[in-house]
Motif scaffolding. Structure first.
Motif, mmCIF file in Angstrom:
data_model
loop_
_atom_site.group_PDB
_atom_site.id
_atom_site.type_symbol
_atom_site.label_atom_id
_atom_site.label_comp_id
_atom_site.label_asym_id
_atom_site.label_seq_id
_atom_site.Cartn_x
_atom_site.Cartn_y
_atom_site.Cartn_z
ATOM 1 N N ASN A 103 -8.014 0.339 -5.110
ATOM 2 C CA ASN A 103 -9.525 1.241 -4.418
ATOM 3 C C ASN A 103 -10.284 1.366 -4.973
ATOM 4 O O ASN A 103 -11.408 1.194 -4.833
ATOM 5 C CB ASN A 103 -8.903 2.196 -4.070
ATOM 6 C CG ASN A 103 -7.797 1.987 -2.860
ATOM 7 O OD1 ASN A 103 -7.370 0.760 -1.812
ATOM 8 N ND2 ASN A 103 -6.852 2.753 -1.930
ATOM 9 N N ASP A 146 -4.390 4.282 -6.199
ATOM 10 C CA ASP A 146 -6.656 5.153 -6.279
ATOM 11 C C ASP A 146 -6.992 3.987 -7.338
ATOM 12 O O ASP A 146 -8.068 3.284 -6.835
ATOM 13 C CB ASP A 146 -6.551 6.410 -7.446
ATOM 14 C CG ASP A 146 -5.759 7.398 -6.383
ATOM 15 O OD1 ASP A 146 -6.092 6.906 -5.375
ATOM 16 O OD2 ASP A 146 -5.745 8.740 -6.991
ATOM 17 N N ASN A 198 -4.189 -5.941 -6.296
ATOM 18 C CA ASN A 198 -5.185 -6.128 -4.598
ATOM 19 C C ASN A 198 -3.972 -7.427 -4.291
ATOM 20 O O ASN A 198 -4.713 -7.238 -3.129
ATOM 21 C CB ASN A 198 -6.237 -6.049 -4.521
ATOM 22 C CG ASN A 198 -6.490 -4.761 -4.179
ATOM 23 O OD1 ASN A 198 -6.573 -4.195 -3.096
ATOM 24 N ND2 ASN A 198 -7.483 -4.146 -5.611
ATOM 25 N N ARG A 230 0.868 -1.104 0.140
ATOM 26 C CA ARG A 230 -0.005 -0.413 0.151
ATOM 27 C C ARG A 230 0.767 1.319 -0.387
ATOM 28 O O ARG A 230 0.706 2.647 -0.659
ATOM 29 C CB ARG A 230 -1.349 0.054 0.824
ATOM 30 C CG ARG A 230 -2.208 -0.824 1.216
ATOM 31 C CD ARG A 230 -2.383 -1.562 0.338
ATOM 32 N NE ARG A 230 -4.130 -1.107 0.160
ATOM 33 C CZ ARG A 230 -4.254 -1.421 -0.669
ATOM 34 N NH1 ARG A 230 -4.536 -2.015 -1.641
ATOM 35 N NH2 ARG A 230 -5.511 -0.189 -0.511
#
Length: 422
Positions: A210, A207, A232, A175
């Motif tokens: 997410n 961004d 992810n 992250r």
DNA sequence: TCTGGGGTCCTAGGACCC
DNA sequence: TCTGGGGTCCTAGGACCC
């Protein structure tokens, strides 16, 4: 089980290959040019620091080259391909499964390795071994997906403090790194996509990570959806150890000087057709479709731009250079127009079959291919030794052939060019 | 005057079929 | 004047990669 991938990428590969044989260029700015000495395709660290941009046409930086005494090389693909092979063989010795992804990168499957040795140490070993045996410096990025390992590799290059190895297996570190990179630096996101993403307020890699994958699939494509999942930590793109058979073979090149006569163009297209035939036989395939294209320079605003192509489907797939050249010449006559200053031409072979498995039509005469095969095999064998047998249609003088003013010797593939230690 | 080359994959849309 | 729904195959073009 969580997977682990490593991406091993050679630093400024083409430049590094040249520097290996030119120790006098250590710490000096060096660039390598594309075919035809057109634009810059590789830069040494020092050249990057001088502000030389990737892809810049060489005529635009003549002054800088002079002022900073930058050393310039033409592309020497024979040398780079040989050095690449050496690097890849070492990686294959070190890792159980390797996918050679391009001339200067490979993905490694390191799943399970962690139980025996720390991933960071493993990465450092790779770096050390490749550096010692070939003189090429590599960076290593390690992560649970290919897309993240690309980003880890990026970081290994950008931050010298990492020592050239980044392990991105822990999700907190993932992250944190994602916030540092703009979305267009993510693998699979190019110029167009990043523009559209930016318009929706998606600026950084984080961004994008997410964003809801399903929304991305609807608004963009399944490809970008995979990228989101990979960011992810969900592995969607597997290692491809076995190189898939090619679907098409392209041989195209810009000319060293403009072509204005059909005879010169016939030579050039014959030449490319012969190279394509060689590649085709190297793949052990026969092709059923031949296409030819020719075009003027799209960059000159004072000239009418002409670009055209034509294809033909053969009755029988072939791998015989003479067949390919014959069809290519027909296609060329079809699209040729007088009065154009042609800058580039090319040939494409597609619709492949394995030799001998093609279903012949009921009415076609049976063809004995053995003579053709023997002839082609002989020509290929001789040409591999560095000699050159060719069809008369390829021409002898080749005024149009590409410019390579700054070519280095074939240090590793020609005895006469072997470097000497004095 | 001078701006690389060689690939892959996906999607939309047209042709055609039942 | 009206004009279904569902499927396959092919191709061109767009996007990406190094």
């Amino acid at each position: 089980m969580t997977k682990t991938f490593a991406l091993v990428d050679c630093n400024s590969f083409y430049v590094s290959c040249e520097k290996v044989f030119r120790p006098d260029l250590k710490n000096r700015p060096v660039v390598v040019l594309s075919n035809n000495d057109g634009c810059v395709v590789a830069r040494s660290k020092e050249a990057k620091q001088l502000g030389i941009k990737m892809g810049v046409p060489v005529f635009k930086i003549r002054d800088e080259i002079q002022r900073h005494s930058i050393t310039v090389f033409s592309s020497n693909y024979t040398l780079y391909a040989d050095m690449s092979n050496r690097v890849m063989r070492i990686l294959e010795e070190l890792a159980p499964r390797v996918e050679v992804y391009s001339i200067d990168e490979a993905f490694l499957d390191l799943t399970g390795v962690e139980s025996a040795v720390s991933l960071l140490d493993f990465g450092r070993d790779i770096r050390q071994k490749v550096g010692q045996d070939t003189g090429i410096t590599v960076c290593v990025g390690i992560a649970p997906t290919k897309t993240l390992s690309k980003l880890a590799n990026h970081a290994a290059k950008d931050y010298p403090a990492t020592g050239g190895v980044v392990d991105l297996c822990c999700s907190e570190r993932q992250r944190r790194l994602l916030t540092l990179y703009p979305v267009d630096e993510v693998w699979g996101v190019g110029r167009r996509l990043s523009k559209r993403l930016n318009a929706q307020g998606i600026m950084t890699a984080l961004d994008l990570a997410n964003t809801d994958p399903k929304t991305i699939r609807k608004g963009f494509s399944v490809v970008l959806e995979r990228t989101v999942r990979e960011l992810n930590g969900e592995s969607c793109i597997d290692l491809e150890e076995i190189v898939p058979a090619k679907q098409q073979i392209v041989c195209s090149r810009s000319f060293g000087s403009r072509i204005m006569t059909i005879n010169a163009m016939r030579e050039a297209v014959s030449e490319y057709a012969s190279r394509a035939g060689e590649k085709l036989r190297g793949q052990k395939r026969c092709a059923k479709v031949v296409s030819v294209f020719i075009r003027s320079s799209p960059f000159n605003p004072n000239e009418l731009h002409y670009s055209n192509s034509a294809s033909a489907t053969l009755d029988m797939p072939t791998d015989d250079t003479r067949d390919i050249v014959r069809v290519a010449m027909m296609l060329l006559d079809f699209i040729w127009r007088d009065g154009i200053r042609y800058a580039k031409a090319g040939i494409m072979l597609s619709d492949f079959f394995e030799p001998g498995v093609f279903q012949q039509s009921l009415f076609s005469k049976p063809v004995d291919a053995s003579k053709s095969q023997a002839l082609m095999a002989t020509i290929d064998k001789i040409n591999r030794t560095g000699k050159n047998i060719f069809l008369a249609s390829q021409g002898v003088k080749k005024a149009w052939s590409m410019q390579r003013h700054y070519l280095s010797p074939a240090y590793t593939t020609q005895w006469k060019d072997l470097p000497l230690v004095r």
